[in-house]
Scaffold this motif. Structure first.
Motif, PDB file in Angstrom:
ATOM      1  N   TRP A  99     -29.687  54.589  37.900  1.00 45.22           N
ATOM      2  CA  TRP A  99     -29.706  53.510  37.874  1.00 45.22           C
ATOM      3  C   TRP A  99     -31.408  52.241  37.248  1.00 45.22           C
ATOM      4  CZ3 TRP A  99     -27.643  53.531  43.547  1.00 45.22           C
ATOM      5  CH2 TRP A  99     -26.698  54.322  43.684  1.00 45.22           C
ATOM      6  N   GLY A 100     -31.972  53.538  37.035  1.00 46.06           N
ATOM      7  CA  GLY A 100     -33.161  52.354  36.536  1.00 46.06           C
ATOM      8  C   GLY A 100     -34.152  52.974  35.710  1.00 46.06           C
ATOM      9  N   PRO A 101     -35.252  52.418  35.313  1.00 45.29           N
ATOM     10  CA  PRO A 101     -36.097  53.396  34.140  1.00 45.29           C
ATOM     11  C   PRO A 101     -36.251  54.583  34.446  1.00 45.29           C
ATOM     12  CG  PRO A 101     -37.488  51.089  35.163  1.00 45.29           C
ATOM     13  CD  PRO A 101     -35.825  51.700  36.156  1.00 45.29           C
ATOM     14  N   ASP A 102     -36.118  55.049  33.254  1.00 44.81           N
ATOM     15  CA  ASP A 102     -36.547  56.321  33.029  1.00 44.81           C
ATOM     16  C   ASP A 102     -37.946  56.947  34.050  1.00 44.81           C
ATOM     17  OD1 ASP A 102     -37.507  59.207  32.474  1.00 44.81           O
ATOM     18  OD2 ASP A 102     -35.910  58.956  29.925  1.00 44.81           O
ATOM     19  N   TYR A 103     -37.852  57.878  34.313  1.00 43.46           N
ATOM     20  CA  TYR A 103     -39.184  57.738  35.365  1.00 43.46           C
ATOM     21  C   TYR A 103     -39.827  58.949  34.100  1.00 43.46           C
ATOM     22  CZ  TYR A 103     -36.977  63.238  35.858  1.00 43.46           C
ATOM     23  OH  TYR A 103     -37.223  64.497  35.366  1.00 43.46           O
ATOM     24  N   HIS A 104     -39.798  59.847  33.632  1.00 42.96           N
ATOM     25  CA  HIS A 104     -40.774  60.078  33.220  1.00 42.96           C
ATOM     26  C   HIS A 104     -42.487  60.187  32.610  1.00 42.96           C
ATOM     27  CE1 HIS A 104     -37.391  62.963  31.963  1.00 42.96           C
ATOM     28  NE2 HIS A 104     -37.972  63.534  32.361  1.00 42.96           N
ATOM     29  N   ASP A 105     -41.882  58.472  32.270  1.00 43.26           N
ATOM     30  CA  ASP A 105     -43.359  57.705  31.896  1.00 43.26           C
ATOM     31  C   ASP A 105     -44.091  57.226  33.061  1.00 43.26           C
ATOM     32  OD1 ASP A 105     -42.659  58.303  29.073  1.00 43.26           O
ATOM     33  OD2 ASP A 105     -41.506  56.051  29.334  1.00 43.26           O
ATOM     34  N   THR A 106     -43.162  56.417  34.203  1.00 47.86           N
ATOM     35  CA  THR A 106     -43.641  55.564  35.544  1.00 47.86           C
ATOM     36  C   THR A 106     -44.501  56.935  36.262  1.00 47.86           C
ATOM     37  OG1 THR A 106     -41.927  56.510  36.762  1.00 47.86           O
ATOM     38  CG2 THR A 106     -42.222  53.801  35.619  1.00 47.86           C
ATOM     39  N   LEU A 107     -43.927  58.145  36.213  1.00 48.66           N
ATOM     40  CA  LEU A 107     -44.128  59.211  36.922  1.00 48.66           C
ATOM     41  C   LEU A 107     -45.608  59.589  36.595  1.00 48.66           C
ATOM     42  CD1 LEU A 107     -42.294  61.934  38.843  1.00 48.66           C
ATOM     43  CD2 LEU A 107     -44.500  62.277  38.675  1.00 48.66           C
ATOM     44  N   ARG A 108     -45.743  59.812  34.835  1.00 50.38           N
ATOM     45  CA  ARG A 108     -46.579  60.555  34.664  1.00 50.38           C
ATOM     46  C   ARG A 108     -47.950  59.100  35.083  1.00 50.38           C
ATOM     47  NH1 ARG A 108     -48.239  64.140  30.449  1.00 50.38           N
ATOM     48  NH2 ARG A 108     -46.165  64.891  30.600  1.00 50.38           N
ATOM     49  N   PRO A 258     -36.101  49.825  47.777  1.00 52.02           N
ATOM     50  CA  PRO A 258     -35.528  48.712  47.139  1.00 52.02           C
ATOM     51  C   PRO A 258     -34.790  49.046  45.819  1.00 52.02           C
ATOM     52  CG  PRO A 258     -37.776  48.458  47.150  1.00 52.02           C
ATOM     53  CD  PRO A 258     -37.939  50.469  47.419  1.00 52.02           C
ATOM     54  N   ALA A 259     -33.853  48.019  45.369  1.00 50.23           N
ATOM     55  CA  ALA A 259     -32.622  48.625  44.385  1.00 50.23           C
ATOM     56  C   ALA A 259     -33.150  48.809  43.240  1.00 50.23           C
ATOM     57  CB  ALA A 259     -32.199  48.001  44.546  1.00 50.23           C
ATOM     58  N   PHE A 260     -33.025  49.085  41.943  1.00 52.85           N
ATOM     59  CA  PHE A 260     -33.050  49.002  40.883  1.00 52.85           C
ATOM     60  C   PHE A 260     -31.949  47.794  40.353  1.00 52.85           C
ATOM     61  CE2 PHE A 260     -32.937  54.239  40.609  1.00 52.85           C
ATOM     62  CZ  PHE A 260     -34.749  54.101  40.830  1.00 52.85           C
ATOM     63  N   ASP A 261     -32.829  47.492  39.354  1.00 55.04           N
ATOM     64  CA  ASP A 261     -32.429  45.851  38.369  1.00 55.04           C
ATOM     65  C   ASP A 261     -31.061  46.921  37.535  1.00 55.04           C
ATOM     66  OD1 ASP A 261     -30.960  43.812  38.308  1.00 55.04           O
ATOM     67  OD2 ASP A 261     -32.572  43.600  36.277  1.00 55.04           O
ATOM     68  N   ALA A 262     -29.860  47.558  38.065  1.00 57.22           N
ATOM     69  CA  ALA A 262     -28.783  48.176  37.376  1.00 57.22           C
ATOM     70  C   ALA A 262     -27.852  48.406  37.813  1.00 57.22           C
ATOM     71  CB  ALA A 262     -28.933  49.492  36.796  1.00 57.22           C
ATOM     72  N   GLU A 263     -26.639  48.341  36.848  1.00 55.17           N
ATOM     73  CA  GLU A 263     -25.306  48.481  37.546  1.00 55.17           C
ATOM     74  C   GLU A 263     -24.864  49.755  37.690  1.00 55.17           C
ATOM     75  OE1 GLU A 263     -21.502  46.281  36.481  1.00 55.17           O
ATOM     76  OE2 GLU A 263     -22.494  46.273  34.728  1.00 55.17           O
ATOM     77  N   PHE A 283     -28.654  50.219  27.695  1.00 55.48           N
ATOM     78  CA  PHE A 283     -29.262  51.800  28.076  1.00 55.48           C
ATOM     79  C   PHE A 283     -31.027  51.652  27.989  1.00 55.48           C
ATOM     80  CE2 PHE A 283     -24.511  52.470  28.986  1.00 55.48           C
ATOM     81  CZ  PHE A 283     -24.608  52.179  30.095  1.00 55.48           C
ATOM     82  N   ALA A 284     -30.883  50.802  27.047  1.00 58.27           N
ATOM     83  CA  ALA A 284     -32.838  50.953  26.813  1.00 58.27           C
ATOM     84  C   ALA A 284     -33.197  51.724  27.605  1.00 58.27           C
ATOM     85  CB  ALA A 284     -33.238  49.668  25.835  1.00 58.27           C
ATOM     86  N   GLY A 285     -34.597  52.314  27.688  1.00 55.33           N
ATOM     87  CA  GLY A 285     -35.863  52.785  28.696  1.00 55.33           C
ATOM     88  C   GLY A 285     -34.964  53.268  29.857  1.00 55.33           C
ATOM     89  N   THR A 286     -33.926  53.718  29.735  1.00 56.70           N
ATOM     90  CA  THR A 286     -33.324  54.473  30.941  1.00 56.70           C
ATOM     91  C   THR A 286     -32.591  55.830  30.449  1.00 56.70           C
ATOM     92  OG1 THR A 286     -31.304  54.179  30.583  1.00 56.70           O
ATOM     93  CG2 THR A 286     -32.202  51.782  31.475  1.00 56.70           C
ATOM     94  N   PRO A 287     -32.704  56.801  31.738  1.00 56.13           N
ATOM     95  CA  PRO A 287     -32.043  58.041  31.183  1.00 56.13           C
ATOM     96  C   PRO A 287     -30.620  58.191  30.688  1.00 56.13           C
ATOM     97  CG  PRO A 287     -33.491  57.507  33.477  1.00 56.13           C
ATOM     98  CD  PRO A 287     -32.635  56.823  32.767  1.00 56.13           C
TER      99      PRO A 287
END
Ligand code: SF4
Ligand code: SF4
Length: 338
Positions: A99-108, A258-263, A283-287
């Protein structure tokens, strides 16, 4: 000198709810993984079956001077209903983690901060892994004490449930490993009973996933046509599948974030009309990008066919003449079901 307590403190400061230390290997689970691969249960996921399979026996294949592995868990659990409570036939379902940004970058990025915070105390070499490196992530997380591997084959933490992403730092720091927690599934079989495709089955005292049957494989990893007999049980799952986690009693205690900003449950008619450019923008930047345009429209066709609403006919007829043979065939399948 860096201690395990300092590592835990730094992990918490970097936003990781779970952190523990695993040994470098060799891992007993590796033979079960190879057996799973050899029996074809990984389907067409080449990154699990090619030469990298051997590397997963021991993290020292990736960093020879490694002495331990930090494993962290980052929670994701937006405060929204579970897919098992989802009944609106006009909409499709997107898996909770997407539902949110791809986690790979934020987790890294979080792990980079963690390493930088520790490196001021003592020099060490390291390698950060987030999903894509050839390591047995769930096994490492279990060895690091983060949870047990449930019958749904997800890692489950007694307090936090299973809604979290995993990341690792393989490093030259020689830190004492944590102990794996006991398996707390007991006699429960909710995930097995709820799985629409019977993808979970016992083998040699543990449960394993036949990825070829799993909806999350069919609608994300599998390119091209979905086997016809599996389309109906896919329901309206557009990307991934949360069912075996939604029904797990350990997720009742999971903290809401907190909710992701996504439908989370977009209308199928709107999705069926997306152009390639609109799909990329939405869907740019999402899984969800991982399905690519063709795979996504294929999934929309399956969901529309399973919804069975006559009003989807016009949208499906357009897709049946889209010029993409895979999408067209799935649209015809769906039209036949209306
Ligand atoms: S993700 Fe869905 S299809 Fe896959 S095992 Fe879980 S319930 Fe079954
Ligand atoms: S639903 Fe039950 S059996 Fe399945 S993982 Fe959760 S506790 Fe274990």
């Amino acid at each position: 000198m860096i201690t395990a307590a300092m590592v835990r403190q730094q992990a918490a400061a970097c936003g990781f709810a779970l952190a523990g230390i695993a040994p470098v290997g060799p891992y007993a689970d590796h033979s079960a993984y190879l057996d799973w691969v050899q029996r074809g249960l990984a389907g067409r996921m080449g990154y699990l079956t090619d030469h990298r399979a051997a590397k997963r026996a021991d993290v020292r294949t990736l960093l020879p001077e490694a002495r331990s592995v930090l494993v962290v868990g980052q929670l994701y659990n937006p405060p929204a209903p579970y897919s098992t409570a989802f009944t609106d036939a006009e909409r499709g379902w997107i898996s909770r983690y997407a539902w949110g940004p791809d986690y790979h970058d934020t987790l890294r990025a979080g792990l980079e901060r963690l390493v930088a915070g520790l490196a001021i105390h003592e020099p060490f070499s390291y390698k950060i892994c987030v999903d894509t490196a050839p390591v047995l992530e769930r096994s490492l997380a279990r060895w690091a004490g983060l949870g047990w591997i449930g019958k749904n084959t997800c890692l489950i933490n007694q307090l936090q449930g299973s809604w979290f992403f995993l990341g690792e730092v393989i490093w030259s720091l020689d830190l004492p490993a944590d102990a794996p927690p006991p398996d707390r599934c007991g006699t429960c079989t909710r995930c097995i009973d709820a799985c629409p495709t019977a993808a979970l089955a016992p083998r040699n005292g543990r449960f394993e996933l036949d990825a070829r049957l799993c909806i999350a494989y069919l609608n994300i990893e599998l390119k091209g046509p979905v086997p016809e007999e599996l389309r109906e049980p896919m329901g309206r799952q557009l990307f991934g599948c949360d069912i075996c986690q939604d029904v797990c009693p350990w997720n009742r205690r999971a903290a809401a974030l907190p909710a992701f900003d996504a439908e989370i449950d977009p209308p199928l008619e709107r999705l069926a009309a997306l152009t390639r450019e609109q799909f990329s923008a939405l869907f740019a930047g999402t899984p969800v990008e991982r399905t690519r345009y063709q795979g996504f429209l294929r999934n929309v066709c399956i969901a529309m066919g399973n919804a069975g609403l006559p009003r989807f006919r016009a949208a499906l007829e357009r897709l049946a003449a889209s010029g993409d043979t895979v999408v067209e065939e799935h649209a015809r399948w769906a039209l036949a079901r209306l």
